[in-house]
Design a protein around this motif. Structure first.
Motif, PDB file in Angstrom:
ATOM      1  N   MET A   1       0.083  -1.570   0.278  1.00  0.00           N
ATOM      2  CA  MET A   1      -0.292  -0.064   0.061  1.00  0.00           C
ATOM      3  C   MET A   1       1.393   1.557  -0.198  1.00  0.00           C
ATOM      4  O   MET A   1       1.349   1.292   0.647  1.00  0.00           O
ATOM      5  CB  MET A   1      -0.791  -0.250   1.032  1.00  0.00           C
ATOM      6  N   SER A   2       0.846   2.123  -0.855  1.00  0.00           N
ATOM      7  CA  SER A   2       1.677   3.390  -0.840  1.00  0.00           C
ATOM      8  C   SER A   2       1.466   4.996   0.519  1.00  0.00           C
ATOM      9  O   SER A   2       0.011   4.415   1.190  1.00  0.00           O
ATOM     10  CB  SER A   2       0.592   4.443  -2.109  1.00  0.00           C
ATOM     11  N   ILE A   3       2.469   4.954   0.714  1.00  0.00           N
ATOM     12  CA  ILE A   3       2.436   5.931   1.950  1.00  0.00           C
ATOM     13  C   ILE A   3       3.414   7.186   1.161  1.00  0.00           C
ATOM     14  O   ILE A   3       4.469   6.906   0.855  1.00  0.00           O
ATOM     15  CB  ILE A   3       2.659   5.644   3.027  1.00  0.00           C
ATOM     16  N   LEU A   4       3.143   7.842   1.731  1.00  0.00           N
ATOM     17  CA  LEU A   4       4.875   9.435   1.586  1.00  0.00           C
ATOM     18  C   LEU A   4       4.963   9.926   2.878  1.00  0.00           C
ATOM     19  O   LEU A   4       4.429   9.854   4.046  1.00  0.00           O
ATOM     20  CB  LEU A   4       3.839  10.799   0.789  1.00  0.00           C
ATOM     21  N   TYR A   5       5.989   9.284   3.251  1.00  0.00           N
ATOM     22  CA  TYR A   5       6.715   9.627   4.336  1.00  0.00           C
ATOM     23  C   TYR A   5       7.385  11.228   4.602  1.00  0.00           C
ATOM     24  O   TYR A   5       8.235  11.423   3.396  1.00  0.00           O
ATOM     25  CB  TYR A   5       7.883   8.648   5.014  1.00  0.00           C
ATOM     26  N   GLY A   6       6.904  11.846   5.247  1.00  0.00           N
ATOM     27  CA  GLY A   6       7.169  12.998   5.382  1.00  0.00           C
ATOM     28  C   GLY A   6       9.213  12.946   6.806  1.00  0.00           C
ATOM     29  O   GLY A   6       8.300  13.097   7.950  1.00  0.00           O
ATOM     30  N   ILE A   7      10.093  13.004   6.357  1.00  0.00           N
ATOM     31  CA  ILE A   7      10.888  12.947   7.272  1.00  0.00           C
ATOM     32  C   ILE A   7      12.276  13.815   7.741  1.00  0.00           C
ATOM     33  O   ILE A   7      12.786  14.434   6.792  1.00  0.00           O
ATOM     34  CB  ILE A   7      11.919  11.226   6.810  1.00  0.00           C
ATOM     35  N   GLY A   8      12.066  13.936   8.519  1.00  0.00           N
ATOM     36  CA  GLY A   8      13.380  15.197   9.309  1.00  0.00           C
ATOM     37  C   GLY A   8      13.898  14.809  10.164  1.00  0.00           C
ATOM     38  O   GLY A   8      14.019  13.522  10.841  1.00  0.00           O
ATOM     39  N   VAL A   9      15.214  15.216   9.397  1.00  0.00           N
ATOM     40  CA  VAL A   9      16.618  14.033   9.660  1.00  0.00           C
ATOM     41  C   VAL A   9      17.497  14.916  10.317  1.00  0.00           C
ATOM     42  O   VAL A   9      18.510  14.616  10.601  1.00  0.00           O
ATOM     43  CB  VAL A   9      17.372  13.382   8.053  1.00  0.00           C
ATOM     44  N   GLY A  10      16.817  16.266  10.716  1.00  0.00           N
ATOM     45  CA  GLY A  10      17.619  16.368  11.755  1.00  0.00           C
ATOM     46  C   GLY A  10      18.624  17.636  11.254  1.00  0.00           C
ATOM     47  O   GLY A  10      18.244  18.154   9.850  1.00  0.00           O
ATOM     48  N   PRO A  11      19.709  18.106  12.276  1.00  0.00           N
ATOM     49  CA  PRO A  11      20.284  19.168  11.612  1.00  0.00           C
ATOM     50  C   PRO A  11      21.613  18.596  10.384  1.00  0.00           C
ATOM     51  O   PRO A  11      22.362  19.435   9.713  1.00  0.00           O
ATOM     52  CB  PRO A  11      20.825  19.581  12.831  1.00  0.00           C
ATOM     53  N   GLY A  12      21.508  17.084  10.443  1.00  0.00           N
ATOM     54  CA  GLY A  12      22.973  17.220  10.014  1.00  0.00           C
ATOM     55  C   GLY A  12      23.817  15.761   9.945  1.00  0.00           C
ATOM     56  O   GLY A  12      25.014  15.366   9.268  1.00  0.00           O
ATOM     57  N   ASP A  13      23.783  15.374  11.369  1.00  0.00           N
ATOM     58  CA  ASP A  13      24.377  15.217  12.510  1.00  0.00           C
ATOM     59  C   ASP A  13      23.942  13.936  12.038  1.00  0.00           C
ATOM     60  O   ASP A  13      22.618  13.231  12.298  1.00  0.00           O
ATOM     61  CB  ASP A  13      24.769  15.247  13.737  1.00  0.00           C
ATOM     62  N   LYS A  14      24.361  12.359  10.927  1.00  0.00           N
ATOM     63  CA  LYS A  14      23.659  11.329  11.196  1.00  0.00           C
ATOM     64  C   LYS A  14      23.515  10.488  12.543  1.00  0.00           C
ATOM     65  O   LYS A  14      22.142   9.843  12.420  1.00  0.00           O
ATOM     66  CB  LYS A  14      24.240  10.642  10.485  1.00  0.00           C
ATOM     67  N   GLU A  15      24.045  10.939  13.873  1.00  0.00           N
ATOM     68  CA  GLU A  15      23.211  10.493  15.254  1.00  0.00           C
ATOM     69  C   GLU A  15      22.108  10.722  15.959  1.00  0.00           C
ATOM     70  O   GLU A  15      21.706  10.167  16.663  1.00  0.00           O
ATOM     71  CB  GLU A  15      24.850  10.405  16.048  1.00  0.00           C
ATOM     72  N   LEU A  16      21.820  11.508  14.805  1.00  0.00           N
ATOM     73  CA  LEU A  16      20.879  13.182  15.561  1.00  0.00           C
ATOM     74  C   LEU A  16      19.531  12.712  14.750  1.00  0.00           C
ATOM     75  O   LEU A  16      18.270  13.004  15.669  1.00  0.00           O
ATOM     76  CB  LEU A  16      20.597  14.539  15.811  1.00  0.00           C
ATOM     77  N   VAL A  17      19.605  11.335  13.826  1.00  0.00           N
ATOM     78  CA  VAL A  17      18.441  10.738  12.947  1.00  0.00           C
ATOM     79  C   VAL A  17      17.703   9.841  14.241  1.00  0.00           C
ATOM     80  O   VAL A  17      18.029   8.963  15.092  1.00  0.00           O
ATOM     81  CB  VAL A  17      18.674   9.510  11.848  1.00  0.00           C
ATOM     82  N   THR A  18      16.113   9.635  14.143  1.00  0.00           N
ATOM     83  CA  THR A  18      15.693   8.836  15.536  1.00  0.00           C
ATOM     84  C   THR A  18      14.940   7.642  14.332  1.00  0.00           C
ATOM     85  O   THR A  18      15.495   7.255  13.414  1.00  0.00           O
ATOM     86  CB  THR A  18      14.136  10.310  15.637  1.00  0.00           C
ATOM     87  N   VAL A  19      15.790   7.033  15.636  1.00  0.00           N
ATOM     88  CA  VAL A  19      15.008   5.240  15.133  1.00  0.00           C
ATOM     89  C   VAL A  19      14.065   5.834  14.078  1.00  0.00           C
ATOM     90  O   VAL A  19      13.389   4.742  13.677  1.00  0.00           O
ATOM     91  CB  VAL A  19      14.873   4.390  16.356  1.00  0.00           C
ATOM     92  N   LYS A  20      13.269   6.129  14.902  1.00  0.00           N
ATOM     93  CA  LYS A  20      11.440   5.943  13.365  1.00  0.00           C
ATOM     94  C   LYS A  20      11.665   6.316  12.113  1.00  0.00           C
ATOM     95  O   LYS A  20      10.650   5.988  11.622  1.00  0.00           O
ATOM     96  CB  LYS A  20      10.554   7.330  13.929  1.00  0.00           C
ATOM     97  N   ALA A  21      12.600   7.380  12.421  1.00  0.00           N
ATOM     98  CA  ALA A  21      13.108   7.867  10.554  1.00  0.00           C
ATOM     99  C   ALA A  21      13.719   6.700  10.262  1.00  0.00           C
ATOM    100  O   ALA A  21      13.426   6.463   8.676  1.00  0.00           O
ATOM    101  CB  ALA A  21      14.397   9.304  10.871  1.00  0.00           C
ATOM    102  N   VAL A  22      14.866   5.804  10.786  1.00  0.00           N
ATOM    103  CA  VAL A  22      15.364   5.238  10.270  1.00  0.00           C
ATOM    104  C   VAL A  22      15.017   3.835  10.124  1.00  0.00           C
ATOM    105  O   VAL A  22      15.155   3.530   8.665  1.00  0.00           O
ATOM    106  CB  VAL A  22      16.090   4.597  11.171  1.00  0.00           C
TER     107      VAL A  22
END
Length: 222
Positions: A1-22
């Motif tokens: 089923m199609s879905i669009l995720y709009g994902i905030g990836v934070g300021p640019g630090d890969k360690e600040l990306v949320t688990v939900k986003a990953v």
């Protein structure tokens, strides 16, 4: 089923990306990364690249900051995403910071919802929250207000004690002059928060000459 995720990836630090986003990124058939530059560089994409599965289609779309050709480029991106959703794909649109803070995603969300596509927005850490942590600075406390505004609106500050000035690039002198005139002698400039080339400045002349696209100022009155 199609879905669009709009994902905030934070300021640019890969360690600040949320688990939900990953999790959403790994579950995507298509990743759409916006770029403000013609050369296709996308800070949002580079932040999460290591979390993207090899099978995932990755596309960079140019979203110009100026008015010239902007409507055409934005429509091209929207049409591409809409077509993928019609194919039943899971699409993720990446955005630096949080999707609801000065983001192109806000317009995309409206467009897709009007066409009855399923959309889920995933929060990201904002640049000013990340910057405050980096410089160990209080953003707001007690019953005070925190005012967040773009550099072009700095003259609208009235009796606030705590302010965040976004989109400082090319407005450095105007912002610092206005802040000092309004009694903000305590301020700090942060650019590329959490990324390579991170810069922290408190000297007025150095701030005026810094000129970095990804920059903001945190200020408060004594």
């Amino acid at each position: 089923m199609s879905i669009l995720y709009g994902i905030g990836v934070g300021p640019g630090d890969k360690e600040l990306v949320t688990v939900k986003a990953v999790k959403a990124i790994k579950n995507s058939d298509v990743i759409v990364a916006p770029s403000a530059m013609e050369n296709g560089e996308s800070i949002a994409l580079e932040t999460v690249r290591e979390y993207i599965e090899d099978k995932t289609e990755v596309v960079i779309k140019h979203f110009p900051m100026g008015k010239k050709d902007k409507e055409i480029k934005v429509k091209e991106a929207y049409d591409f995403i809409e077509e993928k959703l019609k194919e039943g794909k899971v699409v993720s649109f990446l955005t630096i910071g949080d999707p609801f803070v000065y983001s192109t995603y806000i317009h995309l969300l409206t467009h897709m919802k009007e066409r009855n596509f399923k959309v889920e927005t995933i929060a990201g850490i904002t640049s000013f929250c990340a910057a405050a942590s980096i410089v160990e600075r209080t953003l707001v406390i007690g019953e005070n207000r925190l005012v967040i505004l773009p550099a072009t609106k700095v003259n609208e500050i009235t009796d606030e004690k705590y302010v965040v000035i976004m989109k400082v690039y090319k407005h450095e002198k105007e912002v610092i002059d206005a802040l000092e005139e309004k009694g903000f002698t305590d301020y700090v400039y942060v650019s590329r928060a959490g990324r390579d080339g991170e810069l922290i400045l408190t000297d007025k002349e150095k701030i005026i000459n810094a000129r970095d696209y990804m920059s903001l100022i945190l200020a408060s009155k004594e």
